[in-house]
Write a protein that holds these residues in place. Structure first.
Motif, mmCIF file in Angstrom:
data_model
loop_
_atom_site.group_PDB
_atom_site.id
_atom_site.type_symbol
_atom_site.label_atom_id
_atom_site.label_comp_id
_atom_site.label_asym_id
_atom_site.label_seq_id
_atom_site.Cartn_x
_atom_site.Cartn_y
_atom_site.Cartn_z
ATOM 1 N N MET A 92 0.722 26.395 17.455
ATOM 2 C CA MET A 92 0.435 27.712 17.473
ATOM 3 C C MET A 92 -0.278 28.515 18.562
ATOM 4 O O MET A 92 -1.115 29.232 18.549
ATOM 5 C CB MET A 92 -0.660 28.290 16.179
ATOM 6 C CG MET A 92 0.149 28.170 14.850
ATOM 7 S SD MET A 92 1.589 29.617 14.823
ATOM 8 C CE MET A 92 2.956 28.455 14.721
ATOM 9 N N HIS A 93 -0.226 27.335 19.740
ATOM 10 C CA HIS A 93 -0.723 27.927 21.099
ATOM 11 C C HIS A 93 -2.272 27.857 21.194
ATOM 12 O O HIS A 93 -2.890 28.421 22.113
ATOM 13 C CB HIS A 93 -0.232 29.287 21.561
ATOM 14 C CG HIS A 93 1.068 29.388 22.214
ATOM 15 N ND1 HIS A 93 1.640 30.067 22.867
ATOM 16 C CD2 HIS A 93 2.237 28.779 21.131
ATOM 17 C CE1 HIS A 93 3.205 29.953 22.863
ATOM 18 N NE2 HIS A 93 3.530 29.199 21.886
ATOM 19 N N ALA A 94 -2.674 26.967 20.569
ATOM 20 C CA ALA A 94 -4.273 26.841 20.695
ATOM 21 C C ALA A 94 -4.167 25.503 21.525
ATOM 22 O O ALA A 94 -3.519 24.691 21.645
ATOM 23 C CB ALA A 94 -4.963 26.576 19.119
ATOM 24 N N GLU A 95 -5.424 25.475 22.481
ATOM 25 C CA GLU A 95 -5.444 24.481 23.297
ATOM 26 C C GLU A 95 -6.512 23.457 22.919
ATOM 27 O O GLU A 95 -7.675 23.849 22.416
ATOM 28 C CB GLU A 95 -6.208 24.970 24.661
ATOM 29 C CG GLU A 95 -6.052 23.798 25.695
ATOM 30 C CD GLU A 95 -6.458 24.121 27.085
ATOM 31 O OE1 GLU A 95 -6.172 25.640 27.541
ATOM 32 O OE2 GLU A 95 -7.239 23.660 27.796
ATOM 33 N N ILE A 96 -6.069 22.490 22.431
ATOM 34 C CA ILE A 96 -6.893 21.250 21.765
ATOM 35 C C ILE A 96 -7.395 20.262 22.699
ATOM 36 O O ILE A 96 -6.606 19.685 23.538
ATOM 37 C CB ILE A 96 -6.230 20.732 20.554
ATOM 38 C CG1 ILE A 96 -5.631 21.593 19.815
ATOM 39 C CG2 ILE A 96 -7.194 19.802 19.963
ATOM 40 C CD1 ILE A 96 -6.510 22.581 18.672
ATOM 41 N N VAL A 97 -8.658 20.225 23.063
ATOM 42 C CA VAL A 97 -9.236 18.983 23.657
ATOM 43 C C VAL A 97 -10.122 18.109 22.789
ATOM 44 O O VAL A 97 -11.069 18.510 22.115
ATOM 45 C CB VAL A 97 -10.215 19.623 24.787
ATOM 46 C CG1 VAL A 97 -10.856 18.473 25.752
ATOM 47 C CG2 VAL A 97 -9.573 20.582 25.395
ATOM 48 N N VAL A 98 -9.650 16.784 22.674
ATOM 49 C CA VAL A 98 -10.238 15.779 21.735
ATOM 50 C C VAL A 98 -11.084 15.002 22.656
ATOM 51 O O VAL A 98 -10.974 14.495 23.907
ATOM 52 C CB VAL A 98 -9.358 14.725 21.110
ATOM 53 C CG1 VAL A 98 -9.966 13.832 20.144
ATOM 54 C CG2 VAL A 98 -8.231 15.549 20.318
ATOM 55 N N THR A 99 -12.631 15.104 22.368
ATOM 56 C CA THR A 99 -13.594 14.564 23.122
ATOM 57 C C THR A 99 -14.452 13.893 22.113
ATOM 58 O O THR A 99 -13.999 13.583 20.893
ATOM 59 C CB THR A 99 -14.081 15.633 23.881
ATOM 60 O OG1 THR A 99 -15.507 15.207 24.515
ATOM 61 C CG2 THR A 99 -14.609 17.120 23.064
#
Lengths: 480, 231
Positions: B56-63
């Motif tokens: 859905m075009h969210a930018e996900i950063v796993v940190t």
């Protein structure tokens, strides 16, 4: 607003069918929506289970409707939301108008709401010098062109990008012509952002209202719904009184069914649950929230065990997307706010068969609507009921308003004769003989208006000179 | 309403009709039961939410909980933003204020009522909020805006950055409601957010960034990352 005109369906239909642009726009869009829905509900067992749950929740909500509405009112009031009741659309519009005028507001921003369309709210407000601006992109487009929604979920689906490009170029000052969808979207964003900033009252609908907690739920993708319910100091929710559900836990299955059936989405961008106005210490949100509960014939529909199923509807629009009639005509040809199969069963019940009864004929009874309906509304059964009551005067308090409007002596005599001829062998034989003699003359009557109209799209039947009964007798078959 | 008598009249009429209507129709068959609960494991919940929200075009950063501020700075440095709206009185806000650097977009606190700062709210490029949790089944964030993190923070700025604790990703909305007992006290506003704002109102062409944020960036703080699973 009770309708005073009878919609001219035949000419609407001919006009819609003769518009190749409309048919291309619709066909492509409806096929896409259908495909998306099928992809999302690809597992039939899961869908069956979810749908049974949705149906059960909606049935229970209707069974307990009066007590749930009282509970909703009590919870909302406790939470600081003011509840208003309206018997008619005129009353509901008046309530909104009074509230808006009490705040001396002239700039109203609206989130998409079919109930507000049912109320013709924009018209009422404009008559009193109040700008009621639609902020959903599709609604904004059609409002610019002084049109009404042609679909309950995608209201501007009858227009293509060229038409919208021309519209924006002509109606929005200093707007260059562009057919790029992203650019059209950016134009609307810019115009409407200023409106969100300046809006004095926000008006929205609600997809569900939870009696247990007094929570109003809104489903949307664009963020305009959140804007209308968050940015202005006053928020008015208009809602059909059937939208209440008993418990918060009833919401997740209905939400899943709604977004999946409507647009094939697992979830929309936003699910907005509103339980109170701004509390002390909070920095934003409206200081006043009002809930207007609209009846407009719904309480009468509830009384009939079959017709009440109409009120289970969660307004997903899947029945429109899958209807062979809707997909060829679009919504405007129906002439009323709610088009398609759901409109064809709901509108005649609200407006009366004598006004909108013809809508019940806008169906081939193929049953596609029932197959996809997320809450199992028996649409074709209700359509047949409406057709029957159009011809028959019914002696019951639950009879649909305007019943028997099509009844006429010639037709009832014909059917009586038909019934008799099938009950008495001598009458049947006479009937067969008459048809054999006269029926073969039908083809010579193609100049007669009735026969001419009927035979335009059909081949006229040729009646056999001898009936099966006679043929069998001649062959010496006993006990045919 | 101004004419109270008239309104209670409508209410009574409607309720009388509804009571008579439901009395005509008896109890119906037993109700179809609730759907079986979903049971993803922790890693699946994180992965599923990430996959669905990215779609859905969210930018996900796993940190993780030690590296997220650095990850945020990295996200911000890739963009030109005139400021970052934040909530100074939350632990998240305090962490940001302590770690802020001059080359980053200035932190702007949402400290006044909207009536005093509406222009600023509509002019600032980005806002950062915490989240109450997430939903793996459908890929969405749960936000309960409050006095410190008001509702417009996640709506008015064009970029919304949300911080999500991986431990708080639920299997489903139903599970979140039940486990956290939402029914016992709903907030002023509860939200599910699954991506940047979008529309398909023109020819069903999906376009992102309508009236809400154009970008949604989610920092998932995962202190127990799964061993790199096959994708």
């Amino acid at each position: 607003m009770a309708s005073t005109t009878v919609v001219d369906f035949p000419s609407n239909f001919i006009k819609a069918l003769g518009n190749p642009q409309l048919r291309r726009n619709l066909r492509a869009a409806m096929d896409t929506l259908g495909l998306r829905r099928r992809t999302l509900f690809a597992d039939p067992a899961f869908f069956a289970q979810l749908r049974a749950r949705g149906d059960a929740i909606r049935q229970r909500s209707l069974r307990k409707l009066p007590q749930l509405l009282e509970q909703l009112e009590r919870k909302c009031t406790e939470n600081g939301i003011q509840v208003h009741w309206a018997e008619t659309t005129t009353e509901a519009s008046q309530i909104c108008l009074d509230l808006i005028q009490r705040h001396n507001a002239t700039r109203v921003i609206k989130g998409k709401s079919m109930v507000s369309e049912e109320m013709h709210l924009n018209h009422v407000l404009e008559e009193h010098g109040i700008e009621a601006l639609e902020t959903d992109l599709g609604e904004y487009i059609i409002q610019l062109d002084h049109e009404t929604p042609s679909h309950i979920i995608v209201p501007a689906i009858h227009k293509n990008r060229d038409q919208i490009a021309h519209l924006f170029h002509e109606k929005i000052p200093d707007t260059p012509y562009t057919e790029v969808v992203e650019e059209l979207n950016a134009i609307a964003r810019k115009v409407l952002r200023e409106k969100f900033f300046a809006g004095e009252v926000g008006v929205s609908g609600a997809n569900f209202a939870v009696a247990e907690t007094g929570t109003l739920c809104l489903v949307e993708n664009e963020g305009n719904g959140r804007m209308c319910t968050t940015a202005p100091p006053v928020h008015i929710v208009v809602m059909g009184l059937e939208k209440v559900v008993e418990r918060l836990e009833d919401v997740p299955p209905l939400l899943r069914l709604l977004t999946g059936s409507a647009t094939g989405q697992l979830i929309t961008t936003y699910f907005n649950m509103i339980t109170s106005p701004r509390k002390p210490g909070e920095k934003d949100g409206p200081r006043e929230v009002h809930l207007v509960l609209l009846d407009n014939g719904r309480s009468k529909i509830l009384a009939d065990p079959q017709l009440r199923e109409t009120l289970k509807c969660i307004r997903c629009g899947a029945c429109l997307n899958h209807c062979p009639v809707y997909t060829r005509l679009g919504g405007h040809a129906y002439g009323y706010v709610y088009p398609g199969p759901i409109g064809s069963i709901l509108t005649p019940q609200i407006e009366g068969l004598d006004h909108a009864g013809a809508m019940a004929s806008a169906s081939s009874l193929c049953g596609a609507c029932e197959e996809v309906c997320p809450v199992k509304i028996p649409i074709t059964h209700i359509l047949r009921r409406l057709r029957n009551e159009s011809y028959n005067k019914v002696d019951s308090p639950n009879a649909v308003k305007g019943h028997g409007y099509k009844s006429n002596l010639a037709e009832s005599l014909t059917w009586k004769g038909w019934a008799m001829s099938n009950a008495a062998p001598w009458a049947n034989a006479l009937n067969a003989k008459m048809l054999a003699m006269l029926g073969s003359q039908l083809t010579k009557l193609t100049k007669v208006e009735l026969v001419k109209n009927w035979s335009q799209g059909r081949t006229l039947p040729r009646f056999a000179p001898k009936s099966l009964h006679v043929l069998a007798k001649e062959k010496g078959i006993p006990h045919e | 309403m101004s004419e109270v008598g008239e309104v209670s009249h409508a209410r009574d009429h409607i309720l009388t009709r509804l009571r008579a209507a439901v009395a005509q129709v008896g109890e119906s068959a037993p109700e179809a039961g609730a759907l079986p609960p979903l049971d993803f494991d922790r890693a699946e919940r994180v992965a599923r939410l990430k996959r669905l929200m990215e779609a859905m075009h969210a930018e996900i950063v796993v940190t993780d909980s030690t590296g997220w501020v650095a990850a945020l700075k990295n996200v911000l440095r890739q963009r030109t933003l005139n400021g970052l709206l934040y909530a100074p009185e939350t632990p998240l806000g305090a962490t940001l204020a302590a770690a802020w650097e001059d080359d980053l977009p200035p932190l702007v606190g949402y400290t006044q009522e909207v009536e005093q700062c509406k222009e600023q709210l509509f002019a600032i490029d980005a806002g950062i909020t915490s989240t109450k949790g997430g939903i793996a089944e459908v890929g969405a964030l749960i936000l309960w805006p409050d006095a410190h993190e008001p509702r417009l923070m996640s709506l008015a700025p064009a970029v919304h950055i949300a911080v999500l604790d991986a431990d708080r990703i639920h299997n489903s909305l139903a599970e979140a409601m039940a486990q956290e007992r939402w029914a016992e006290g709903m907030p002023t506003n509860a939200l599910l957010i699954s991506g940047p704002s979008k529309t398909a109102d023109i020819e069903l062409v999906l376009t992102f960034g309508v009236h809400g944020p154009k970008e949604l960036i989610v920092l998932i703080l995962d202190d127990q990352p799964a061993p790199s699973a096959p994708s």
